[in-house]
Design an enzyme around this catalytic site. Structure first.
Site: not given
Ligand code: GLA
Length: 375
Positions: A149, A204
């Site tokens: 990430d 997301d």
């Molecule tokens: C980010 C990623 C998500 C998830 C969260 C976890 O937002 O894009 O897919 O992995 O972190 O904290």
């Protein structure tokens, strides 16, 4: 002097193209990830029950192989002596290796999450400064997939940070799929193919068909917004290097028709198919959508071509995905909440796709049509 500079350039380029483990994802990876439903509420029991369900529901047979634990699996601090990452002792009292072994014993593969920054998005220890040490740890635990990430990365260069972790995985010698998750901020499709097998192309996902969820400092996106976000990057995707449209929300609150449209589009877009629902409580409809072998075959087609948008007319978007064996997948995605009648004259829509080099003149071609969902 000039000669030396030229030689150096060539060496750097060669090592960049040869960096990742090759051929780990010749078709889009398929699996399950904990984040969409469970966030950081994950534990050993959930992993084992999910692995069991992947097998007994038919998902494994349909191709879902990777069980990936997202954020929240770690203790809040690294080991004070070794600096190694350690599992949360309450959620995983027997450690990570125990769940990896269990998942492997079911014929599945196992993945973990971490972050290029100093902390993960949920505030757990990030990998920055520990890349080689963490890669060795992942190899020792025998994991197969790493999602990486982009939180707490102030001031660092994405291309370099992801290249470093990719190299660390290579040096640790265990073939591990490397899934980049920097939300498309730094155009990873332009530089990530040598270092990873898939890269997120957007923020997301949210479990609605066409809403945007505003969290204040950031927003998450309903299905249509993710589809619409990136129409012009299909030339960057292909076998072993995929545009990742995010973990799926099938079976996590949308209607059956919306789930079917969402799943169909992830297949058309050659996106990785990573389920994000609670596999222990699936309806018959959810299972039948997620495991439809003919729709999955479109996603997994060996040509590895991402669909293009042929036409937007009223509420209907027409997408075309050239497949191997002289086949085309055509999806009419109805964005409205009402049924519509579609008139589509194939002769007026010849295919001339420069990305896959597919040319079809329907006026001069005999063809037959199969409704994939209705068989
Ligand atoms: C980010 C990623 C998500 C998830 C969260 C976890 O937002 O894009 O897919 O992995 O972190 O904290």
């Amino acid at each position: 002097m000039k000669k030396i500079a030229l030689l150096l350039t060539i060496i750097v380029t060669l090592s960049a193209t040869a960096q990742k483990f090759q051929n780990l994802a010749l078709s889009p990876p398929m699996g399950w990830n904990s984040w969409n439903t469970f966030a950081t509420n994950i534990n050993e029991k959930l992993v084992m029950e999910t692995a069991d369900m992947m097998v007994s529901s038919g998902m494994k047979d349909a191709g879902y192989i990777y069980l990936v634990l997202d954020d929240g699996w770690m203790a809040m601090e690294r080991d004070s002596v070794t600096g190694n990452l350690i599992a949360d002792p309450v959620k995983f009292p027997n450690g990570i290796k125990k769940v990896v072994d269990y998942v492997h014993s079911k014929g599945l593969k196992f993945g973990l999450y971490n972050c290029a920054g100093t902390k993960t998005c949920a505030g757990y220890p990030g990998t920055r400064g520990y890349e080689y040490q963490d890669a060795r740890q992942y190899a020792a635990w025998e994991i197969d997939y790493l999602k990486y990430d982009w939180c707490s990365t102030d001031g660092i260069n994405a291309k370099e940070a992801y290249a470093t972790m990719s190299k660390a995985l290579k040096v640790a010698k265990r073939p591990i799929i490397f899934s980049l998750c920097e939300w498309g901020n730094n155009n990873p499709w332009e530089w990530a193919a040598p270092v990873g097998q898939l890269w997120r192309i957007s923020g997301d996902i949210y479990n609605c068909f066409d809403c945007i969820k505003d969290w204040g400092t950031w927003k998450s996106l309903g299905v249509t917004h993710i589809i619409d976000a990136r129409k012009n990057i299909r030339q960057y995707a292909g076998p072993d290097h995929w545009n990742d449209f995010d973990m799926m929300e099938v079976g996590h609150g949308m209607s059956v028709n919306e789930d079917r449209a969402h799943f169909t589009m992830w297949c058309m877009l050659a996106s990785p198919l990573i389920a994000g629902n609670d596999l222990r409580h699936m309806t018959k409809e959810t299972i039948s959508i997620l495991t439809d072998k003919d729709v999955i075959a479109i996603n997994q087609d060996k040509k590895g071509v991402q669909a293009y948008l042929e036409q937007q007319l009223d509420s209907v978007d027409t997408w075309i995905k050239p497949l191997e064996n002289n086949e085309l997948a055509i999806c009419f995605m109805n964005r409205s909440q009402k049924p519509v009648t579609i008139n589509y004259n194939f002769q007026q829509h010849p295919v001339n796709d420069t990305v896959s080099k597919t040319v079809v003149d329907f006026a001069k071609t005999n063809f037959s049509i199969t409704d994939v969902w209705k068989k």
